[in-house]
Design an enzyme around this catalytic site. Structure first.
Site, PDB file in Angstrom:
ATOM      1  N   ARG A 161      -1.170   9.570   1.820  1.00 24.52           N
ATOM      2  CA  ARG A 161      -2.571   9.929   1.586  1.00 24.52           C
ATOM      3  C   ARG A 161      -2.825  11.423   1.488  1.00 24.52           C
ATOM      4  O   ARG A 161      -3.584  11.876   0.641  1.00 24.52           O
ATOM      5  CB  ARG A 161      -3.425   9.384   2.728  1.00 24.52           C
ATOM      6  N   GLU A 179       0.845  -1.192   0.000  1.00 25.27           N
ATOM      7  CA  GLU A 179       0.000   0.000   0.000  1.00 25.27           C
ATOM      8  C   GLU A 179       0.879   1.240   0.000  1.00 25.27           C
ATOM      9  O   GLU A 179       2.079   1.157   0.321  1.00 25.27           O
ATOM     10  CB  GLU A 179      -0.926   0.010   1.227  1.00 25.27           C
ATOM     11  N   HIS A 200     -11.841  10.180   6.686  1.00 31.51           N
ATOM     12  CA  HIS A 200     -11.590   8.742   6.835  1.00 31.51           C
ATOM     13  C   HIS A 200     -11.168   8.316   8.235  1.00 31.51           C
ATOM     14  O   HIS A 200     -11.710   7.373   8.787  1.00 31.51           O
ATOM     15  CB  HIS A 200     -10.513   8.350   5.832  1.00 31.51           C
ATOM     16  N   ARG A 240      -1.419   9.077   9.497  1.00 33.08           N
ATOM     17  CA  ARG A 240      -1.392   7.622   9.712  1.00 33.08           C
ATOM     18  C   ARG A 240      -0.907   6.893   8.472  1.00 33.08           C
ATOM     19  O   ARG A 240      -1.355   7.159   7.359  1.00 33.08           O
ATOM     20  CB  ARG A 240      -2.803   7.146  10.035  1.00 33.08           C
ATOM     21  N   HIS A 278      -9.224  10.289   3.093  1.00 31.47           N
ATOM     22  CA  HIS A 278      -8.803   9.274   2.131  1.00 31.47           C
ATOM     23  C   HIS A 278      -8.934   9.857   0.730  1.00 31.47           C
ATOM     24  O   HIS A 278      -9.942  10.482   0.423  1.00 31.47           O
ATOM     25  CB  HIS A 278      -9.667   8.013   2.273  1.00 31.47           C
TER      26      HIS A 278
HETATM   27  C1  FAD Z   1     -14.137   2.295   5.000  1.00 28.47           C
HETATM   28  C2  FAD Z   1     -12.961   2.112   5.922  1.00 28.47           C
HETATM   29  C3  FAD Z   1     -11.884   1.325   5.532  1.00 28.47           C
HETATM   30  C4  FAD Z   1     -10.789   1.160   6.396  1.00 28.47           C
HETATM   31  N1  FAD Z   1      -9.763   0.334   6.014  1.00 28.47           N
HETATM   32  C5  FAD Z   1      -8.763   0.085   6.898  1.00 28.47           C
HETATM   33  C6  FAD Z   1      -7.748  -0.863   6.609  1.00 28.47           C
HETATM   34  O1  FAD Z   1      -7.756  -1.493   5.563  1.00 28.47           O
HETATM   35  N2  FAD Z   1      -6.780  -1.069   7.540  1.00 28.47           N
HETATM   36  C7  FAD Z   1      -6.734  -0.395   8.725  1.00 28.47           C
HETATM   37  O2  FAD Z   1      -5.820  -0.620   9.535  1.00 28.47           O
HETATM   38  N3  FAD Z   1      -7.694   0.503   9.023  1.00 28.47           N
HETATM   39  C8  FAD Z   1      -8.703   0.737   8.155  1.00 28.47           C
HETATM   40  N4  FAD Z   1      -9.681   1.636   8.480  1.00 28.47           N
HETATM   41  C9  FAD Z   1      -9.673   2.228   9.811  1.00 28.47           C
HETATM   42  C10 FAD Z   1     -10.110   1.157  10.809  1.00 28.47           C
HETATM   43  O3  FAD Z   1     -11.120   0.378  10.243  1.00 28.47           O
HETATM   44  C11 FAD Z   1     -10.616   1.791  12.079  1.00 28.47           C
HETATM   45  O4  FAD Z   1      -9.693   2.727  12.557  1.00 28.47           O
HETATM   46  C12 FAD Z   1     -10.814   0.713  13.137  1.00 28.47           C
HETATM   47  O5  FAD Z   1     -11.643  -0.305  12.634  1.00 28.47           O
HETATM   48  C13 FAD Z   1     -11.401   1.332  14.376  1.00 28.47           C
HETATM   49  O6  FAD Z   1     -11.710   0.289  15.251  1.00 28.47           O
HETATM   50  P1  FAD Z   1     -12.318   0.647  16.668  1.00 28.47           P
HETATM   51  O7  FAD Z   1     -12.619  -0.661  17.305  1.00 28.47           O
HETATM   52  O8  FAD Z   1     -11.450   1.609  17.347  1.00 28.47           O
HETATM   53  O9  FAD Z   1     -13.671   1.431  16.324  1.00 28.47           O
HETATM   54  P2  FAD Z   1     -14.975   0.975  15.518  1.00 28.47           P
HETATM   55  O10 FAD Z   1     -14.745  -0.228  14.714  1.00 28.47           O
HETATM   56  O11 FAD Z   1     -15.481   2.165  14.809  1.00 28.47           O
HETATM   57  O12 FAD Z   1     -15.983   0.589  16.683  1.00 28.47           O
HETATM   58  C14 FAD Z   1     -16.472   1.565  17.570  1.00 28.47           C
HETATM   59  C15 FAD Z   1     -17.568   0.937  18.400  1.00 28.47           C
HETATM   60  O13 FAD Z   1     -17.964   1.801  19.456  1.00 28.47           O
HETATM   61  C16 FAD Z   1     -19.386   1.854  19.534  1.00 28.47           C
HETATM   62  N5  FAD Z   1     -19.759   3.126  20.153  1.00 28.47           N
HETATM   63  C17 FAD Z   1     -19.412   4.377  19.764  1.00 28.47           C
HETATM   64  N6  FAD Z   1     -19.941   5.296  20.618  1.00 28.47           N
HETATM   65  C18 FAD Z   1     -20.621   4.603  21.565  1.00 28.47           C
HETATM   66  C19 FAD Z   1     -21.383   4.983  22.701  1.00 28.47           C
HETATM   67  N7  FAD Z   1     -21.590   6.263  23.043  1.00 28.47           N
HETATM   68  N8  FAD Z   1     -21.935   4.009  23.448  1.00 28.47           N
HETATM   69  C20 FAD Z   1     -21.794   2.694  23.137  1.00 28.47           C
HETATM   70  N9  FAD Z   1     -21.093   2.290  22.048  1.00 28.47           N
HETATM   71  C21 FAD Z   1     -20.508   3.232  21.282  1.00 28.47           C
HETATM   72  C22 FAD Z   1     -19.816   1.701  18.090  1.00 28.47           C
HETATM   73  O14 FAD Z   1     -21.161   1.368  17.980  1.00 28.47           O
HETATM   74  C23 FAD Z   1     -18.843   0.631  17.627  1.00 28.47           C
HETATM   75  O15 FAD Z   1     -19.289  -0.639  18.002  1.00 28.47           O
HETATM   76  C24 FAD Z   1     -10.775   1.827   7.637  1.00 28.47           C
HETATM   77  C25 FAD Z   1     -11.852   2.616   8.019  1.00 28.47           C
HETATM   78  C26 FAD Z   1     -12.950   2.760   7.171  1.00 28.47           C
HETATM   79  C27 FAD Z   1     -14.089   3.610   7.602  1.00 28.47           C
END
Ligand code: FAD
Length: 528
Positions: free
Chosen positions: A280, A118, A341, A376, A234
């Site tokens: 990016r 990437e 993003h 990032r 992004h």
């Molecule tokens: C389209 C897309 C593609 C991506 N591709 C990549 C990739 O290929 N590789 C990579 O490393 N990263 C990628 N990223 C970034 C990566 O996916 C995210 O940074 C990562 O998944 C975040 O994980 P997380 O568990 O921190 O948050 P999330 O997966 O966003 O989960 C957050 C959780 O918290 C819950 N929540 C939020 N607020 C509250 C509240 N007040 N009360 C109760 N629950 C709450 C939500 O409902 C959810 O379940 C991508 C992001 C996107 C959007």
């Protein structure tokens, strides 16, 4: 309505969020004590399941932790925490092994884990699943393991306030969005895994849950919030009228995709020698400049020169999504434009995921460990969630330090805001448009002044939230203010933060901007 208290003894761990950070940390926490996951939608509602490209780890033959570290530091533009980056790359292989143990099956070639390249990675090092469906597979596998593990999961429960007692954690106040009941849950450790705030912007790849809740909750509980001016856009999200800005992964350019303007002319060489594989922020700004030049609202990403079978096997998810909206990407150019993003800044944590409040930890996109610096490196965020999730559980077994985990900073007040003559009425679309236009990819002091004044006046006049939508809007306004204030303070351009009035990077700004609520409820910050 009076809150109902649901647990007398309290949980050892309450984890808020069910993305990769919440689920993985919960599985480890379950081995040490009682665990409750609270999540505001269904368990599968999160950004994680949309991750396409994959997860970075220096496991390839020609790779090393040193190379991965160098690439991460280079992308971070002088603001990475080198120790956090060292931990990230050195612990990567063991955490990938954990995922495999939990049942995550990465794509292979000839029996070896397949590695993709990437942008801004010097070698192929991205592990993926189902071609471009990495996040979905990880999410499904980890949720199944959580369900089997005895972790209690409460869906449709919105965390609305962190409850403190004697300078440490007491528990969490929650709104059950089905019944409208408020509940309180006590715990010894709270782990915020609530993801980022990408819904702040009109064009975004983020799911509806990304409204900055955990960050806002932590801020009002007295946690330090840092690096908020750095938000990654992004470069290539699908731009078709009426279609969600679906992400066209970095890996598509890694595989040889070419960016063309609306006259179908390749243009990246006019902006940078690295062309499509530049970081990016560089690619996103180049696209914006090219769109300004041509007057079009998109450019094209071209993979029609690649063998169709390579496109359909490597990117089955993208291929199918585009086909559903009428584009056969093996034959048609893909209209794309940048979209919000990834939230780089967040709740300031140390290398053990500790905040400055004893018993409160943060992990995943909501946290700022310092591994991303000012920008990032692609595919480092899924990795960050598991590396630091594991460290949180190790640390939680020790007694909490009374000072919390991170060094406290001196109070510094937000800029005094001016009254603006015509205040637009606050609602989600208005906020998202204004943030896109004024605090987006290309910023200026004038726009940032306007937004900080406007956000301050909205904050003053906002009603107390009562339901999920109003809590989320209020949280978005809070993180918007933190972002705009930090962007105004940072009088330079660096990484993902670009200002037309300070277009150069300045050594004076080789430091972090940190905000914290002042005692007595006012907002303040520190620059360090
Ligand atoms: C389209 C897309 C593609 C991506 N591709 C990549 C990739 O290929 N590789 C990579 O490393 N990263 C990628 N990223 C970034 C990566 O996916 C995210 O940074 C990562 O998944 C975040 O994980 P997380 O568990 O921190 O948050 P999330 O997966 O966003 O989960 C957050 C959780 O918290 C819950 N929540 C939020 N607020 C509250 C509240 N007040 N009360 C109760 N629950 C709450 C939500 O409902 C959810 O379940 C991508 C992001 C996107 C959007």
């Amino acid at each position: 309505m009076m809150p109902r208290t649901s647990s007398t003894d309290g949980y050892d761990y309450i984890i808020i969020g069910s993305g990769i950070a919440g689920l993985y940390t919960a599985l480890l926490a379950r081995e040490k004590g009682s665990v409750l996951i609270l999540t505001k939608g269904s368990i599968s509602d999160c950004n994680t399941r949309y991750a396409q490209g994959g997860i970075a780890a220096p496991i390839g033959e020609n790779d090393s932790t040193i190379l991965h570290m160098q690439d991460t530091l280079a992308a971070g533009a002088g603001l990475c925490d080198a120790e956090a980056v060292r931990i990230l790359v050195e612990e990567a292989a063991d955490r990938i092994a954990d995922l495999i143990r939990y049942g995550v099956l990465f794509d292979t070639v000839n029996g070896q884990i397949a590695l993709a390249r990437e942008a801004a990675h010097s070698v192929p090092r991205i592990l993926h699943i189902g071609g471009d469906a990495t996040g979905e597979y990880i999410e499904v596998t980890l949720s199944r393991r959580v369900r089997e593990s005895g972790v209690r999961v409460l869906e449709h429960c919105l965390a609305t306030q962190i409850l403190l007692q004697d300078g440490g954690i007491k528990g969490i106040s929650v709104l059950d969005t089905y019944t409208g009941q408020t509940e309180e849950y006590d715990c010894r450790n709270i782990i915020l895994a609530t993801g980022g705030g990408g819904r702040l912007f009109k064009f975004t790849t983020n799911s509806e849950i990304a409204t900055g809740d955990g960050l806002s909750l932590a801020f009002f509980a007295g946690a330090e919030i840092t690096d908020m001016e750095f938000f990654q856009f992004h470069p290539t999200a699908l731009r078709l009228p009426g279609v969600t800005p679906f992400l066209i992964s970095e890996a598509v350019r890694g595989e040889g995709g070419i960016l063309r303007n609306d006259k179908k002319v390749a243009f990246m060489a006019d902006y940078t020698a690295e062309k499509e594989l530049a970081p990016r922020d560089v690619v996103a700004r180049s696209i914006v400049y090219e769109m300004q030049k041509t007057g079009a609202d998109h450019v094209y990403l071209d993979v029609t020169h690649l063998p169709p079978s390579q496109v359909t096997t490597r990117f089955p998810h993208i291929y199918r999504f585009c086909l559903d909206v009428g584009l056969d990407i093996t034959k048609d150019l893909i209209p794309v434009a940048p979209a919000a993003h990834y939230q780089i800044g967040g709740i300031k944590v140390n290398t053990w995921g500790e905040t400055n409040i004893p018993g409160i930890f943060a992990v995943g996109e909501v946290a700022c460990t310092g591994v991303h610096g000012a920008n990032r490196l692609a595919s480092n965020s899924l990795l960050e969630a598991i590396v630091f999730g594991k460290r949180i559980i190790e640390k939680s077994l020790q007694a909490h330090s009374s000072a919390g985990g991170v060094k406290q900073v001196e109070a510094y007040t937000f800029k005094a805001h001016k009254k603006i003559s015509k205040t637009p009425r606050l609602n989600l679309p208005v906020l998202q448009w204004l943030m896109w236009d004024h605090v987006g990819i290309i910023r200026s002091g004038k726009d940032l002044e306007y937004m900080t004044d406007l956000l301050a006046s909205w904050e003053i006049s906002m009603q107390k939230p009562t339901d999920r939508a109003s809590y989320e809007l209020s949280n978005l306004v809070t993180i918007a203010r933190l972002m705009a204030e930090a962007a105004l303070l940072r009088e330079e351009s660096r990484g993902a933060h670009f200002r037309t009035d300070y277009a150069q990077t300045s050594p004076v700004w080789q430091k972090h901007i940190t905000f914290k609520v002042e005692k007595g409820g006012g907002r303040g910050g520190g620059v360090m």
